[in-house]
Design a protein around this motif. Sequence first.
Motif, PDB file in Angstrom:
ATOM      1  N   GLN A 146      -1.930  -0.767   7.951  1.00 49.98           N
ATOM      2  CA  GLN A 146      -1.872   0.666   8.234  1.00 49.98           C
ATOM      3  C   GLN A 146      -1.117   0.950   9.530  1.00 49.98           C
ATOM      4  OE1 GLN A 146      -2.423   3.097   6.404  1.00 49.98           O
ATOM      5  NE2 GLN A 146      -3.502   4.807   7.357  1.00 49.98           N
TER       6      GLN A 146
ATOM      7  N   ARG B 269      -5.807   7.803  -3.171  1.00 47.91           N
ATOM      8  CA  ARG B 269      -4.768   7.312  -4.076  1.00 47.91           C
ATOM      9  C   ARG B 269      -4.809   5.797  -4.257  1.00 47.91           C
ATOM     10  NH1 ARG B 269      -0.576   4.832  -1.644  1.00 47.91           N
ATOM     11  NH2 ARG B 269      -0.240   5.125   0.576  1.00 47.91           N
ATOM     12  N   MET B 270      -5.596   5.086  -3.420  1.00 50.00           N
ATOM     13  CA  MET B 270      -5.627   3.638  -3.551  1.00 50.00           C
ATOM     14  C   MET B 270      -6.925   3.058  -3.006  1.00 50.00           C
ATOM     15  SD  MET B 270      -2.811   0.833  -2.213  1.00 50.00           S
ATOM     16  CE  MET B 270      -1.542   1.540  -3.276  1.00 50.00           C
TER      17      MET B 270
ATOM     18  N   ASP C  36      -0.828   8.566   6.132  1.00 50.81           N
ATOM     19  CA  ASP C  36      -1.965   7.958   5.428  1.00 50.81           C
ATOM     20  C   ASP C  36      -3.169   7.806   6.342  1.00 50.81           C
ATOM     21  OD1 ASP C  36      -1.588   7.252   2.581  1.00 50.81           O
ATOM     22  OD2 ASP C  36       0.232   6.293   3.334  1.00 50.81           O
TER      23      ASP C  36
ATOM     24  N   ILE D 156      -6.596   5.483   6.234  1.00 52.22           N
ATOM     25  CA  ILE D 156      -7.327   4.406   5.575  1.00 52.22           C
ATOM     26  C   ILE D 156      -8.741   4.339   6.128  1.00 52.22           C
ATOM     27  CG2 ILE D 156      -6.604   2.580   7.192  1.00 52.22           C
ATOM     28  CD1 ILE D 156      -6.446   0.680   4.774  1.00 52.22           C
TER      29      ILE D 156
ATOM     30  N   THR E 183      -6.856   8.620   2.103  1.00 49.50           N
ATOM     31  CA  THR E 183      -5.899   8.292   1.045  1.00 49.50           C
ATOM     32  C   THR E 183      -6.039   6.852   0.549  1.00 49.50           C
ATOM     33  OG1 THR E 183      -4.217   7.724   2.712  1.00 49.50           O
ATOM     34  CG2 THR E 183      -4.219   9.980   1.869  1.00 49.50           C
ATOM     35  N   ILE E 184      -6.527   5.938   1.415  1.00 52.45           N
ATOM     36  CA  ILE E 184      -6.646   4.524   1.066  1.00 52.45           C
ATOM     37  C   ILE E 184      -7.974   4.013   1.601  1.00 52.45           C
ATOM     38  CG2 ILE E 184      -5.591   2.217   1.275  1.00 52.45           C
ATOM     39  CD1 ILE E 184      -2.978   3.610   2.149  1.00 52.45           C
ATOM     40  N   THR E 185      -8.603   3.119   0.879  1.00 53.38           N
ATOM     41  CA  THR E 185      -9.756   2.416   1.429  1.00 53.38           C
ATOM     42  C   THR E 185      -9.736   0.980   0.937  1.00 53.38           C
ATOM     43  OG1 THR E 185     -12.147   2.502   1.838  1.00 53.38           O
ATOM     44  CG2 THR E 185     -11.405   3.028  -0.396  1.00 53.38           C
ATOM     45  N   HIS E 186     -10.604   0.166   1.525  1.00 53.71           N
ATOM     46  CA  HIS E 186     -10.621  -1.270   1.238  1.00 53.71           C
ATOM     47  C   HIS E 186     -12.063  -1.710   1.106  1.00 53.71           C
ATOM     48  CE1 HIS E 186     -10.728  -5.515   2.994  1.00 53.71           C
ATOM     49  NE2 HIS E 186     -10.154  -5.649   1.815  1.00 53.71           N
TER      50      HIS E 186
ATOM     51  N   MET F  81       0.818  -1.211   0.000  1.00 54.56           N
ATOM     52  CA  MET F  81       0.000   0.000   0.000  1.00 54.56           C
ATOM     53  C   MET F  81       0.850   1.258   0.000  1.00 54.56           C
ATOM     54  SD  MET F  81      -3.289  -0.816   2.489  1.00 54.56           S
ATOM     55  CE  MET F  81      -2.340  -0.535   4.005  1.00 54.56           C
TER      56      MET F  81
ATOM     57  N   ALA G 218       2.157   2.560   2.566  1.00 51.11           N
ATOM     58  CA  ALA G 218       1.527   3.315   3.651  1.00 51.11           C
ATOM     59  C   ALA G 218       2.566   3.967   4.556  1.00 51.11           C
ATOM     60  CB  ALA G 218       0.631   2.388   4.471  1.00 51.11           C
TER      61      ALA G 218
END
Length: 515
Positions: free
Chosen positions: A224, A279-280, A204, A206, A252-255, A198, A200
């Motif tokens: 994270q 970004r991701m 970051d 998430i 900035t990030i998720t899942h 990631m 990370a």
Amino acid sequence: MTNGSSFTLANMLEANARNYADHPAWVFQGNTLTHGQYLDRGRRLASAWTKLGLIRQERVAVMSRNCLEICEVYAASEVGGFVTATVSFRFAPPEVVYVVNDSMPKIFVFEEEFADLIDGIRDSLETVEHFVCIGKAPAWATSYGDVIATGDADFWAQVANDDLCSLIYTSGTTGRPKGVMLTHGGKAACAESISALMMAGPADRILLMMPMFHVGAKDMSLGQSWRAGTVYLHRDFDPELILQTIQDEKITITHMAPTMVQMVLDHPRIDEFDLSSLRMIVYSAAAMPTALLRRGLDKLGNVFLQMYGQTEGSGIILPIEDHQPDAEERYRRRLQSIGIPFPGVQVRLVNDDGQDCAIDEPGEILLRGPIMMKGYWNKSDATLETLRDGWLHTGDMGKFDDDGYIYLVDRKKDMIVSGGENIYSREVEEAIYQHDAVANAAVIGVPDEKWGEAVRAVVQLRVGASVGEAELIAHCRTLIAGYKCPKSIVFADDLPKLASGKINKLAIRKEHGRP
């Protein structure tokens, strides 16, 4: 990588609290726990568990929706040398009884909303000595807040690399759930790998909304936390709240699972939100239909990163730089793959005789590396079968291309044999998904007197869309061989899903698997 070292999840939490004490670790519904506070509360809860009689490597069961308390239960086991055994809040009472009795906890932590359910099965829970309630506790339980208040912040325990940290139960797609034994060393290696993939860091943020009792959200949080980043936690999946949080908190990030990605992309107000900080998007639980992935790339840009794995172990990733829809054919084809092995993970594809498969020959995916499970709890036969010859036998079928990329074709148990031909449901589903009217699809085999099995598709249409059975079958015939196409299609308002976000084929077979 941490493989072979003595680094534990307790070491990770201690390092974060030492180096980033005032930096947010968790944010939930406006409440923040810094890394220093998170370790403090984890130690207090671990201390409280010892005062209730829990000893090293004994289990604490937890049944809760996403909240800060379930994260603290994990932390207490990680710093105290205990084992967190997760119980799905979606379970029916007999399923809760089965998992709790199988994991044999002394302490059962649950949320107030499940008090009536648990009250009805208390007498059937064989090993539970203490019931601890998050929220207002019934007379037969103790308040979580009262319990943690009895603990000492200076609590410390010796935790070993090979100690279990959690017992997470499988989705039960092939039968009753099995408790997967996960160790500190394995989860530390997993956290390090995911953090690196990631890219990370402490800055970051998430966003997680998949249930924390499941390995997917838990592993993302570990990735994270490896670099002391911040986890924003949602209680449930709410597409509009996700979009709002990405905008407001500069996520900035998720899942998400692919089904969730689709619902976010379908939200009528998506264009009103500023998603530029994102970004991701890590997607897992199932391979994403290519048509949906292309929609995501068109809308959000090249932000997608796919991880493949199971509760038992992860190991394959489609790197973000491979999501290039406008590249030459060999690269466009990769959008259908699940990628290449994680650093430090070995992958084999084998046939029924245990021999390595040739290029483009489907075989079972085998994994080996530091992030695999220790085994199944109280199921030595299943452990020996799944981990035979030192490899994790996933039960998933895949094939290699010339570049070493792996393509998921089916669950081994989901393969349909019709007239002597092997038909992989994943390939048929890919064809169905390329019709614009289709939202979700699942392909199963049903008994057929002539062919042995016949292909049936169960399809959920997009809101406002329409297509008939004959038209959809004709569409499939333009993409795959006729013998692979559905012989029948059932249209449903919704498809049942597991907690991980996967479509629940076991439930679909029970409802639609008759001739």
